[in-house]
Scaffold this motif. Structure first.
Motif, PDB file in Angstrom:
ATOM      1  N   ARG A  24      22.166  -3.892  19.762  1.00 51.99           N
ATOM      2  CA  ARG A  24      22.074  -5.316  20.081  1.00 51.99           C
ATOM      3  C   ARG A  24      20.675  -5.620  20.605  1.00 51.99           C
ATOM      4  NH1 ARG A  24      25.876  -5.460  23.499  1.00 51.99           N
ATOM      5  NH2 ARG A  24      24.662  -5.707  25.400  1.00 51.99           N
ATOM      6  N   VAL A  25      20.179  -6.821  20.306  1.00 52.34           N
ATOM      7  CA  VAL A  25      18.847  -7.242  20.756  1.00 52.34           C
ATOM      8  C   VAL A  25      18.948  -7.754  22.187  1.00 52.34           C
ATOM      9  CG1 VAL A  25      16.916  -8.798  20.341  1.00 52.34           C
ATOM     10  CG2 VAL A  25      18.166  -7.825  18.407  1.00 52.34           C
ATOM     11  N   VAL A  26      18.081  -7.239  23.064  1.00 51.31           N
ATOM     12  CA  VAL A  26      18.083  -7.669  24.462  1.00 51.31           C
ATOM     13  C   VAL A  26      16.761  -8.349  24.850  1.00 51.31           C
ATOM     14  CG1 VAL A  26      19.782  -5.966  25.218  1.00 51.31           C
ATOM     15  CG2 VAL A  26      17.362  -5.341  25.144  1.00 51.31           C
ATOM     16  N   GLU A  27      15.687  -8.044  24.138  1.00 48.32           N
ATOM     17  CA  GLU A  27      14.386  -8.669  24.415  1.00 48.32           C
ATOM     18  C   GLU A  27      13.866  -9.291  23.121  1.00 48.32           C
ATOM     19  OE1 GLU A  27      12.844  -9.199  27.120  1.00 48.32           O
ATOM     20  OE2 GLU A  27      14.157  -8.062  28.463  1.00 48.32           O
ATOM     21  N   PRO A  28      14.059 -10.604  22.921  1.00 46.69           N
ATOM     22  CA  PRO A  28      13.646 -11.234  21.652  1.00 46.69           C
ATOM     23  C   PRO A  28      12.152 -11.092  21.361  1.00 46.69           C
ATOM     24  CG  PRO A  28      15.105 -12.695  22.900  1.00 46.69           C
ATOM     25  CD  PRO A  28      14.749 -11.561  23.808  1.00 46.69           C
ATOM     26  N   ARG A  29      11.313 -11.211  22.396  1.00 46.88           N
ATOM     27  CA  ARG A  29       9.864 -11.132  22.153  1.00 46.88           C
ATOM     28  C   ARG A  29       9.479  -9.753  21.618  1.00 46.88           C
ATOM     29  NH1 ARG A  29       5.003 -11.980  26.624  1.00 46.88           N
ATOM     30  NH2 ARG A  29       3.278 -11.585  25.170  1.00 46.88           N
ATOM     31  N   ASP A  30       9.983  -8.664  22.251  1.00 47.63           N
ATOM     32  CA  ASP A  30       9.674  -7.322  21.767  1.00 47.63           C
ATOM     33  C   ASP A  30      10.267  -7.092  20.380  1.00 47.63           C
ATOM     34  OD1 ASP A  30       8.401  -6.900  24.144  1.00 47.63           O
ATOM     35  OD2 ASP A  30      10.095  -5.863  25.091  1.00 47.63           O
ATOM     36  N   TYR A  31      11.449  -7.620  20.140  1.00 45.94           N
ATOM     37  CA  TYR A  31      12.094  -7.433  18.843  1.00 45.94           C
ATOM     38  C   TYR A  31      11.272  -8.049  17.706  1.00 45.94           C
ATOM     39  CZ  TYR A  31      15.672  -7.810  15.200  1.00 45.94           C
ATOM     40  OH  TYR A  31      16.366  -7.741  14.015  1.00 45.94           O
ATOM     41  N   VAL A  32      10.614  -9.179  17.985  1.00 50.92           N
ATOM     42  CA  VAL A  32       9.869  -9.883  16.936  1.00 50.92           C
ATOM     43  C   VAL A  32       8.434  -9.394  16.829  1.00 50.92           C
ATOM     44  CG1 VAL A  32       9.036 -12.148  16.194  1.00 50.92           C
ATOM     45  CG2 VAL A  32      11.337 -11.917  17.120  1.00 50.92           C
ATOM     46  N   PHE A  33       7.771  -9.090  17.953  1.00 50.12           N
ATOM     47  CA  PHE A  33       6.324  -8.875  17.940  1.00 50.12           C
ATOM     48  C   PHE A  33       5.884  -7.449  18.199  1.00 50.12           C
ATOM     49  CE2 PHE A  33       6.784 -13.368  19.325  1.00 50.12           C
ATOM     50  CZ  PHE A  33       6.238 -13.951  18.194  1.00 50.12           C
ATOM     51  N   SER A  34       6.766  -6.560  18.731  1.00 54.13           N
ATOM     52  CA  SER A  34       6.299  -5.206  19.048  1.00 54.13           C
ATOM     53  C   SER A  34       5.979  -4.417  17.791  1.00 54.13           C
ATOM     54  CB  SER A  34       7.366  -4.467  19.866  1.00 54.13           C
ATOM     55  OG  SER A  34       7.484  -5.034  21.153  1.00 54.13           O
ATOM     56  N   VAL A  35       6.784  -4.565  16.753  1.00 54.48           N
ATOM     57  CA  VAL A  35       6.555  -3.868  15.484  1.00 54.48           C
ATOM     58  C   VAL A  35       6.690  -4.874  14.348  1.00 54.48           C
ATOM     59  CG1 VAL A  35       7.315  -1.604  16.320  1.00 54.48           C
ATOM     60  CG2 VAL A  35       8.986  -3.202  15.396  1.00 54.48           C
ATOM     61  N   THR A  36       6.319  -4.421  13.160  1.00 56.86           N
ATOM     62  CA  THR A  36       6.402  -5.319  12.011  1.00 56.86           C
ATOM     63  C   THR A  36       7.840  -5.681  11.677  1.00 56.86           C
ATOM     64  OG1 THR A  36       4.385  -4.304  11.126  1.00 56.86           O
ATOM     65  CG2 THR A  36       5.728  -5.601   9.602  1.00 56.86           C
ATOM     66  N   ASN A  37       8.719  -4.678  11.666  1.00 61.12           N
ATOM     67  CA  ASN A  37      10.130  -4.900  11.366  1.00 61.12           C
ATOM     68  C   ASN A  37      10.939  -3.977  12.264  1.00 61.12           C
ATOM     69  OD1 ASN A  37      12.737  -5.078  10.314  1.00 61.12           O
ATOM     70  ND2 ASN A  37      11.998  -5.368   8.219  1.00 61.12           N
ATOM     71  N   ALA A  38      11.572  -4.551  13.275  1.00 66.95           N
ATOM     72  CA  ALA A  38      12.289  -3.737  14.250  1.00 66.95           C
ATOM     73  C   ALA A  38      13.477  -3.012  13.623  1.00 66.95           C
ATOM     74  CB  ALA A  38      12.759  -4.612  15.411  1.00 66.95           C
ATOM     75  N   ASP A  39      14.190  -3.667  12.724  1.00 60.24           N
ATOM     76  CA  ASP A  39      15.347  -3.020  12.091  1.00 60.24           C
ATOM     77  C   ASP A  39      14.921  -1.816  11.254  1.00 60.24           C
ATOM     78  OD1 ASP A  39      17.103  -4.853  13.203  1.00 60.24           O
ATOM     79  OD2 ASP A  39      16.878  -6.250  11.532  1.00 60.24           O
ATOM     80  N   ASP A  40      13.841  -1.956  10.497  1.00 59.65           N
ATOM     81  CA  ASP A  40      13.352  -0.848   9.700  1.00 59.65           C
ATOM     82  C   ASP A  40      12.844   0.288  10.583  1.00 59.65           C
ATOM     83  OD1 ASP A  40      12.565   0.240   7.023  1.00 59.65           O
ATOM     84  OD2 ASP A  40      10.581   0.136   7.954  1.00 59.65           O
ATOM     85  N   SER A  41      12.184  -0.035  11.675  1.00 56.52           N
ATOM     86  CA  SER A  41      11.718   1.001  12.600  1.00 56.52           C
ATOM     87  C   SER A  41      12.890   1.733  13.231  1.00 56.52           C
ATOM     88  CB  SER A  41      10.843   0.366  13.691  1.00 56.52           C
ATOM     89  OG  SER A  41       9.700  -0.242  13.139  1.00 56.52           O
ATOM     90  N   LEU A  42      13.940   0.993  13.571  1.00 59.43           N
ATOM     91  CA  LEU A  42      15.129   1.630  14.132  1.00 59.43           C
ATOM     92  C   LEU A  42      15.783   2.554  13.111  1.00 59.43           C
ATOM     93  CD1 LEU A  42      17.134   1.876  16.481  1.00 59.43           C
ATOM     94  CD2 LEU A  42      18.352  -0.097  15.538  1.00 59.43           C
ATOM     95  N   SER A  43      15.827   2.145  11.855  1.00 60.76           N
ATOM     96  CA  SER A  43      16.418   2.982  10.811  1.00 60.76           C
ATOM     97  C   SER A  43      15.641   4.289  10.655  1.00 60.76           C
ATOM     98  CB  SER A  43      16.442   2.218   9.491  1.00 60.76           C
ATOM     99  OG  SER A  43      16.935   3.022   8.448  1.00 60.76           O
ATOM    100  N   GLN A  44      14.319   4.212  10.647  1.00 63.47           N
ATOM    101  CA  GLN A  44      13.521   5.424  10.529  1.00 63.47           C
ATOM    102  C   GLN A  44      13.665   6.312  11.767  1.00 63.47           C
ATOM    103  OE1 GLN A  44       9.472   4.531   9.479  1.00 63.47           O
ATOM    104  NE2 GLN A  44      10.060   3.037   7.925  1.00 63.47           N
ATOM    105  N   SER A  45      13.772   5.695  12.942  1.00 59.16           N
ATOM    106  CA  SER A  45      13.965   6.477  14.173  1.00 59.16           C
ATOM    107  C   SER A  45      15.310   7.184  14.154  1.00 59.16           C
ATOM    108  CB  SER A  45      13.865   5.557  15.394  1.00 59.16           C
ATOM    109  OG  SER A  45      12.608   4.918  15.455  1.00 59.16           O
ATOM    110  N   LEU A  46      16.352   6.502  13.670  1.00 62.57           N
ATOM    111  CA  LEU A  46      17.675   7.127  13.577  1.00 62.57           C
ATOM    112  C   LEU A  46      17.656   8.311  12.623  1.00 62.57           C
ATOM    113  CD1 LEU A  46      20.704   7.278  14.079  1.00 62.57           C
ATOM    114  CD2 LEU A  46      20.995   5.497  12.329  1.00 62.57           C
TER     115      LEU A  46
END
Length: 380
Positions: free
Chosen positions: A144-166
Motif C-alpha cells: 500500500r502507498v503511504v507517502e504519495p510524494r515518494d511514490y511519484v517522484f523518488s523513482v521513475t516507476n515505483a511499481d516496476d522498482s518494487l517488482s524488480q526488488s521482489l
C-alpha cells in the motif's frame, strides 16, 4: 488555379469595391464594421461613436466570460481513497486531502494517488537453490502507498522498482536455502526471509510503499523429477504424522503411569501404617498378657493354646478325629457334607456309632477310604 495568377485580378479576395488593390483590411476597420452592423443590438448607433461603445462593451463581456470559465475550470475532486499531489509550475507544492478542491488552471497540476487500496504484485520463476537444485517458486506480495510524494517522484516507476526488488529478494533467499526447506518444512522461514530482505531493499530507495503481507503460493520441482519429490514429500509427511501420534500416545500413557505410581505409593504407605499399628497392637496385647502369665503360667498357656486352635480350625473345613485315643485317625470332610446338604436340601445326621466305627468312611472320598482301611488293618 491560384487566385493571384497573372491576369486574374478580379479574383483577389482582398480587392475592395473601389477597384484599388490596397491589401488586407485593417483589424480596427473590421471591428468598426462589425460595430456598425450590430450597434443597434446593444443600443448604439451605426456611427463612429457607436462602434467605440460596442468595442468596449464586447471586450468587457468577453473578459467576464473568460474569468468565469477560468474560475469554473479550476474545480476538481479528490476521491476518498486518494491524496492529491500539487505541482505549481512543475514544482512540488504540497498535498491535498479528499474532497472538492480548486486549483489555478494552467499554473497548478494535480496528481491523484490511491493511498488506501491494497495492491497485489506476483513474482515467479525457476531458481537455483543452495544445494544446486532447480525449483520453481511462486510468491505474491500485498502493498500500500503511504507517502504519495515518494511514490511519484523518488523513482521513475515505483511499481516496476518494487517488482524488480521482489524478484531480487526472492532469488537471494532461495539461493541461500536448501531445496527440501523450500518445498516442505522451511516455507515459512523462506517467506519471512523474503519479507525482511524486500523491506531492506526498498528502504534505500524511499518508494513510499509499505509491505502489508507476503504470500508463499507454491514451490515445486521441475516436471522431470516431480514424481520423485512427491514421494519424498509424502514420506516426510508420514514421518511427521507418526511422530505426532507417538507424542499423543506418550502423553496419554504417562499420566496413567504416574497415577499407578502414586497409587502404589499410597498403598505402600497404608501397608506401612497398618504393619506398624499391628505391631504396636501385638506389643500392647503381650504387655497385658505378661502379668497374667506370671500369675498363672499353666492356665495362661492352656488358654493361649485353645485360642490358637480355635483360629486354626475356624479357617479349615477338614477335621481329624482321634478315635479311642489310639493311633487311628478319622477324617471328616465337612466341606463335602455341607455341599451335599445344600444341594439335596435336607439335613444330614451323623450317628454316634459312625464315629465309633473306624471301618466306615464317607463314600465321597476314595482316598480317605483307603486310609481308613490301612488304619483298620494296622489296628487288627
Amino acid at each position: 488555379m491560384a487566385w493571384n495568377e497573372p491576369g486574374k485580378d478580379d479574383k483577389d479576395p482582398w480587392k475592395n469595391k473601389g477597384g484599388n488593390n490596397q491589401g488586407p483590411p485593417d483589424l480596427d476597420d473590421l471591428l468598426k464594421d462589425l460595430g456598425n452592423k450590430f450597434g443597434g443590438v446593444f443600443g448604439g448607433k451605426s456611427s463612429g461613436g457607436g462602434g467605440k461603445s460596442f468595442s468596449s462593451v464586447g471586450i468587457g463581456l468577453a473578459l467576464v466570460v473568460a474569468v468565469l470559465v477560468y474560475a469554473f475550470s479550476g474545480f476538481y475532486t479528490i476521491k476518498e481513497a486518494e491524496k492529491g499531489i500539487v505541482l505549481r509550475f512543475g514544482q512540488f507544492a504540497g498535498t491535498v486531502e479528499p474532497g472538492l478542491r480548486w486549483k489555478w488552471t494552467f499554473i497548478d497540476r494535480i496528481i491523484p494517488v490511491d493511498v488506501q487500496t491494497t495492491r497485489d504484485l506476483p513474482a515467479s520463476g525457476f531458481m537455483l537453490t543452495q544445494d544446486e537444485n532447480v525449483v520453481r517458486v511462486e510468491m505474491q506480495i500485498q502493498y500500500r502507498v503511504v507517502e504519495p510524494r515518494d511514490y511519484v517522484f523518488s523513482v521513475t516507476n515505483a511499481d516496476d522498482s518494487l517488482s524488480q526488488s521482489l524478484d531480487s529478494a526472492l532469488r537471494y533467499v532461495v539461493g541461500h536455502s536448501r531445496m527440501d526447506d523450500v518445498l516442505t518444512s522451511g516455507r515459512e522461514q523462506v517467506r519471512q526471509a523474503v519479507w525482511s530482505e524486500l523491506e531492506s531493499i526498498i528502504e534505500r530507495y524511499s518508494l513510499g510503499i509499505i509491505i502489508v503481507d507476503v504470500n508463499f503460493k507454491d514451490a515445486r520441482p521441475p516436471e522431470e523429477v516431480k514424481d520423485s519429490f512427491d514421494d519424498a514429500i509424502a514420506a516426510q509427511e508420514d514421518e511427521i504424522r507418526f511422530i505426532r501420534e507417538a507424542e499423543a500416545y506418550a502423553k496419554g500413557i504417562e499420566p496413567r503411569a504416574r497415577g499407578r505410581v502414586k497409587r502404589m505409593e499410597q498403598e505402600a504407605l497404608a501397608y506401612k501404617e497398618q504393619t506398624v499399628l499391628d505391631a504396636q497392637g501385638a506389643v500392647a496385647r503381650f504387655e497385658k498378657i505378661l502379668p497374667e502369665y506370671q500369675a498363672a503360667p499353666e492356665v495362661t498357656r492352656q488358654r493361649l493354646y485353645i485360642g490358637t486352635m480355635e483360629k486354626v480350625y475356624s479357617n479349615t473345613s477338614k477335621v481329624m478325629v482321634d478315635v479311642d485315643g489310639g493311633n487311628n485317625m478319622m477324617y471328616l470332610p465337612l466341606d463335602k457334607i455341607i455341599q451335599q446338604h445344600s444341594t439335596q436340601q435336607r439335613s444330614v445326621t451323623i450317628p454316634n456309632s459312625t464315629l465309633n466305627n473306624t471301618n466306615t468312611n464317607p463314600p465321597s472320598s476314595p482316598a480317605i477310604s483307603g486310609r481308613s482301611d490301612r488304619f483298620n488293618s494296622g489296628r487288627d
